[in-house]
Design a protein around this motif. Structure first.
Motif, PDB file in Angstrom:
ATOM      1  N   PHE A  60       0.846  -1.192   0.000  1.00  0.00           N
ATOM      2  CA  PHE A  60       0.000   0.000   0.000  1.00  0.00           C
ATOM      3  C   PHE A  60       0.881   1.241   0.000  1.00  0.00           C
ATOM      4  O   PHE A  60       1.908   1.280   0.695  1.00  0.00           O
ATOM      5  N   LEU A  61       0.470   2.250  -0.751  1.00  0.00           N
ATOM      6  CA  LEU A  61       1.233   3.498  -0.827  1.00  0.00           C
ATOM      7  C   LEU A  61       0.271   4.681  -0.762  1.00  0.00           C
ATOM      8  O   LEU A  61      -0.654   4.771  -1.565  1.00  0.00           O
ATOM      9  N   PHE A  62       0.502   5.553   0.199  1.00  0.00           N
ATOM     10  CA  PHE A  62      -0.220   6.822   0.300  1.00  0.00           C
ATOM     11  C   PHE A  62       0.740   7.956  -0.048  1.00  0.00           C
ATOM     12  O   PHE A  62       1.884   7.986   0.428  1.00  0.00           O
ATOM     13  N   ASP A  63       0.269   8.906  -0.834  1.00  0.00           N
ATOM     14  CA  ASP A  63       1.006  10.133  -1.130  1.00  0.00           C
ATOM     15  C   ASP A  63       0.089  11.299  -0.766  1.00  0.00           C
ATOM     16  O   ASP A  63      -1.000  11.437  -1.328  1.00  0.00           O
ATOM     17  N   VAL A  64       0.525  12.110   0.202  1.00  0.00           N
ATOM     18  CA  VAL A  64      -0.338  13.115   0.819  1.00  0.00           C
ATOM     19  C   VAL A  64       0.254  14.508   0.627  1.00  0.00           C
ATOM     20  O   VAL A  64       1.420  14.746   0.933  1.00  0.00           O
ATOM     21  N   LEU A 103      -4.860  -0.065  11.235  1.00  0.00           N
ATOM     22  CA  LEU A 103      -3.485   0.412  11.112  1.00  0.00           C
ATOM     23  C   LEU A 103      -3.539   1.916  10.887  1.00  0.00           C
ATOM     24  O   LEU A 103      -4.049   2.369   9.862  1.00  0.00           O
ATOM     25  N   GLU A 104      -3.054   2.670  11.856  1.00  0.00           N
ATOM     26  CA  GLU A 104      -2.932   4.116  11.715  1.00  0.00           C
ATOM     27  C   GLU A 104      -1.441   4.421  11.629  1.00  0.00           C
ATOM     28  O   GLU A 104      -0.670   4.066  12.527  1.00  0.00           O
ATOM     29  N   LEU A 105      -1.033   5.082  10.554  1.00  0.00           N
ATOM     30  CA  LEU A 105       0.373   5.206  10.183  1.00  0.00           C
ATOM     31  C   LEU A 105       0.727   6.673  10.027  1.00  0.00           C
ATOM     32  O   LEU A 105       0.179   7.368   9.153  1.00  0.00           O
ATOM     33  N   ASP A 106       1.624   7.173  10.880  1.00  0.00           N
ATOM     34  CA  ASP A 106       1.887   8.613  10.836  1.00  0.00           C
ATOM     35  C   ASP A 106       2.999   8.960   9.855  1.00  0.00           C
ATOM     36  O   ASP A 106       3.606   8.081   9.222  1.00  0.00           O
ATOM     37  N   ALA A 107       3.245  10.258   9.723  1.00  0.00           N
ATOM     38  CA  ALA A 107       4.184  10.756   8.715  1.00  0.00           C
ATOM     39  C   ALA A 107       5.626  10.395   9.021  1.00  0.00           C
ATOM     40  O   ALA A 107       6.508  10.594   8.179  1.00  0.00           O
ATOM     41  N   ALA A 108       5.888   9.849  10.207  1.00  0.00           N
ATOM     42  CA  ALA A 108       7.223   9.359  10.553  1.00  0.00           C
ATOM     43  C   ALA A 108       7.336   7.845  10.388  1.00  0.00           C
ATOM     44  O   ALA A 108       8.375   7.262  10.700  1.00  0.00           O
ATOM     45  N   GLY A 109       6.261   7.207   9.933  1.00  0.00           N
ATOM     46  CA  GLY A 109       6.282   5.771   9.734  1.00  0.00           C
ATOM     47  C   GLY A 109       5.977   4.967  10.986  1.00  0.00           C
ATOM     48  O   GLY A 109       6.162   3.748  10.999  1.00  0.00           O
ATOM     49  N   ARG A 110       5.494   5.629  12.039  1.00  0.00           N
ATOM     50  CA  ARG A 110       5.132   4.898  13.254  1.00  0.00           C
ATOM     51  C   ARG A 110       3.765   4.251  13.094  1.00  0.00           C
ATOM     52  O   ARG A 110       2.919   4.740  12.339  1.00  0.00           O
ATOM     53  N   ILE A 111       3.559   3.174  13.830  1.00  0.00           N
ATOM     54  CA  ILE A 111       2.372   2.338  13.655  1.00  0.00           C
ATOM     55  C   ILE A 111       1.536   2.333  14.926  1.00  0.00           C
ATOM     56  O   ILE A 111       2.032   2.022  16.008  1.00  0.00           O
ATOM     57  N   THR A 138       8.312   8.811   4.219  1.00  0.00           N
ATOM     58  CA  THR A 138       9.230   9.851   3.757  1.00  0.00           C
ATOM     59  C   THR A 138       8.502  11.186   3.773  1.00  0.00           C
ATOM     60  O   THR A 138       7.402  11.303   3.226  1.00  0.00           O
ATOM     61  N   LYS A 139       9.113  12.165   4.426  1.00  0.00           N
ATOM     62  CA  LYS A 139       8.585  13.522   4.338  1.00  0.00           C
ATOM     63  C   LYS A 139       9.186  14.190   3.107  1.00  0.00           C
ATOM     64  O   LYS A 139      10.357  14.009   2.793  1.00  0.00           O
ATOM     65  N   ARG A 140       8.362  14.943   2.416  1.00  0.00           N
ATOM     66  CA  ARG A 140       8.809  15.683   1.242  1.00  0.00           C
ATOM     67  C   ARG A 140       8.286  17.104   1.339  1.00  0.00           C
ATOM     68  O   ARG A 140       7.451  17.413   2.199  1.00  0.00           O
ATOM     69  N   GLU A 141       8.775  17.965   0.472  1.00  0.00           N
ATOM     70  CA  GLU A 141       8.278  19.331   0.470  1.00  0.00           C
ATOM     71  C   GLU A 141       6.784  19.321   0.136  1.00  0.00           C
ATOM     72  O   GLU A 141       6.362  18.811  -0.894  1.00  0.00           O
ATOM     73  N   GLY A 142       5.999  19.863   1.062  1.00  0.00           N
ATOM     74  CA  GLY A 142       4.563  19.947   0.823  1.00  0.00           C
ATOM     75  C   GLY A 142       3.796  18.688   1.137  1.00  0.00           C
ATOM     76  O   GLY A 142       2.627  18.574   0.740  1.00  0.00           O
ATOM     77  N   GLY A 143       4.401  17.748   1.889  1.00  0.00           N
ATOM     78  CA  GLY A 143       3.634  16.556   2.217  1.00  0.00           C
ATOM     79  C   GLY A 143       4.490  15.402   2.682  1.00  0.00           C
ATOM     80  O   GLY A 143       5.614  15.556   3.127  1.00  0.00           O
ATOM     81  N   TYR A 144       3.930  14.201   2.553  1.00  0.00           N
ATOM     82  CA  TYR A 144       4.627  12.995   2.989  1.00  0.00           C
ATOM     83  C   TYR A 144       4.068  11.779   2.262  1.00  0.00           C
ATOM     84  O   TYR A 144       2.984  11.823   1.668  1.00  0.00           O
ATOM     85  N   MET A 145       4.839  10.690   2.316  1.00  0.00           N
ATOM     86  CA  MET A 145       4.430   9.420   1.736  1.00  0.00           C
ATOM     87  C   MET A 145       4.552   8.335   2.791  1.00  0.00           C
ATOM     88  O   MET A 145       5.471   8.370   3.620  1.00  0.00           O
TER      89      MET A 145
END
Length: 215
Positions: A60-64, A103-111, A138-145
């Motif tokens: 699964f991949l989220f891009d936010v 499964l709740e998954l934060d922008a730091a990859g914690r579960i 992964t945090k990126r400019e303007g969001g996270y994955m």
């Protein structure tokens, strides 16, 4: 109205996730972008989701897109995810939600993994089977994955795969922080399927859709 079924294509081989969706395998998948604020008359920033499955794992991949990403870290307890920018995947065995798994998954990859029973009876001491879940972010400019791999063996053990192993009943969600110091009352709730509830609640049968695993 968005479709309540997402088609999960098969990848020729299983792969290691990186947290940024850079594996060539992801080129075979399609983005789902039908996310909305179910309880607001507004359009959220982009949430995109895609999935693949191999012989042993489902990916699964989220891009936010999010200009106010917040990760609440004090003691690094898993419950801190509740006050963080995050994406969520819920899996259910049946429409009665007895049980279902979150499964709740934060922008730091914690579960934050837990078991639920209808209605909103949570067991936060429960954990996904050891070694059967990998999450990287992964945090990126303007969001996270957030990229996730879940073993098919764990889904079988939990009774979540259909008998023919072609369907998963799942809900896809996002919690968007609206302030630098996050708290539950400062979240905006985003989902794929609009739940049949007048107040924010993803923990009900109508918030789930179906992931169809293609051959």
């Amino acid at each position: 109205m968005p479709s309540t079924t997402y088609l999960v294509r098969r990848t020729p081989g299983d792969f290691d996730i990186s947290g940024d969706g850079s594996s060539p395998g992801w080129q075979q998948s399609t983005w789902l972008t039908d996310f909305s604020y179910p309880w607001e008359d507004d359009n959220p920033s982009r949430t995109s989701f895609k999935a693949l499955h191999g012989d042993l794992w489902i990916y699964f991949l989220f891009d936010v897109d999010d200009t106010n990403v917040h990760v609440d870290i004090k003691t690094n307890d898993k419950l801190e995810v509740i006050d963080s920018s995050r994406v969520e995947i819920f899996f259910r065995i049946n429409e009665q939600l007895n049980p279902y798994y979150c499964l709740e998954l934060d922008a730091a990859g914690r579960i934050l993994d837990y078991q639920g029973h209808f209605h909103r009876k949570f067991d936060f001491t429960w954990n996904w089977p050891a070694g059967e879940l990998v999450v990287k972010a992964t945090k990126r400019e303007g969001g996270y994955m957030v990229e996730t791999a879940v073993s098919k063996s764990s889904l079988r053990t939990l009774g979540l795969l259909s008998p023919d192993e072609q369907f998963l009943q799942a809900g896809l969600y996002r919690a968007q922080c609206t302030r630098a110091v996050a708290a539950r009352e400062h979240m905006r709730w985003i989902s794929w399927i609009k739940p049949e509830s007048k107040t924010p609640d993803f923990h009900i049968p109508s918030s789930f859709g179906s992931l169809q695993l293609l051959d």
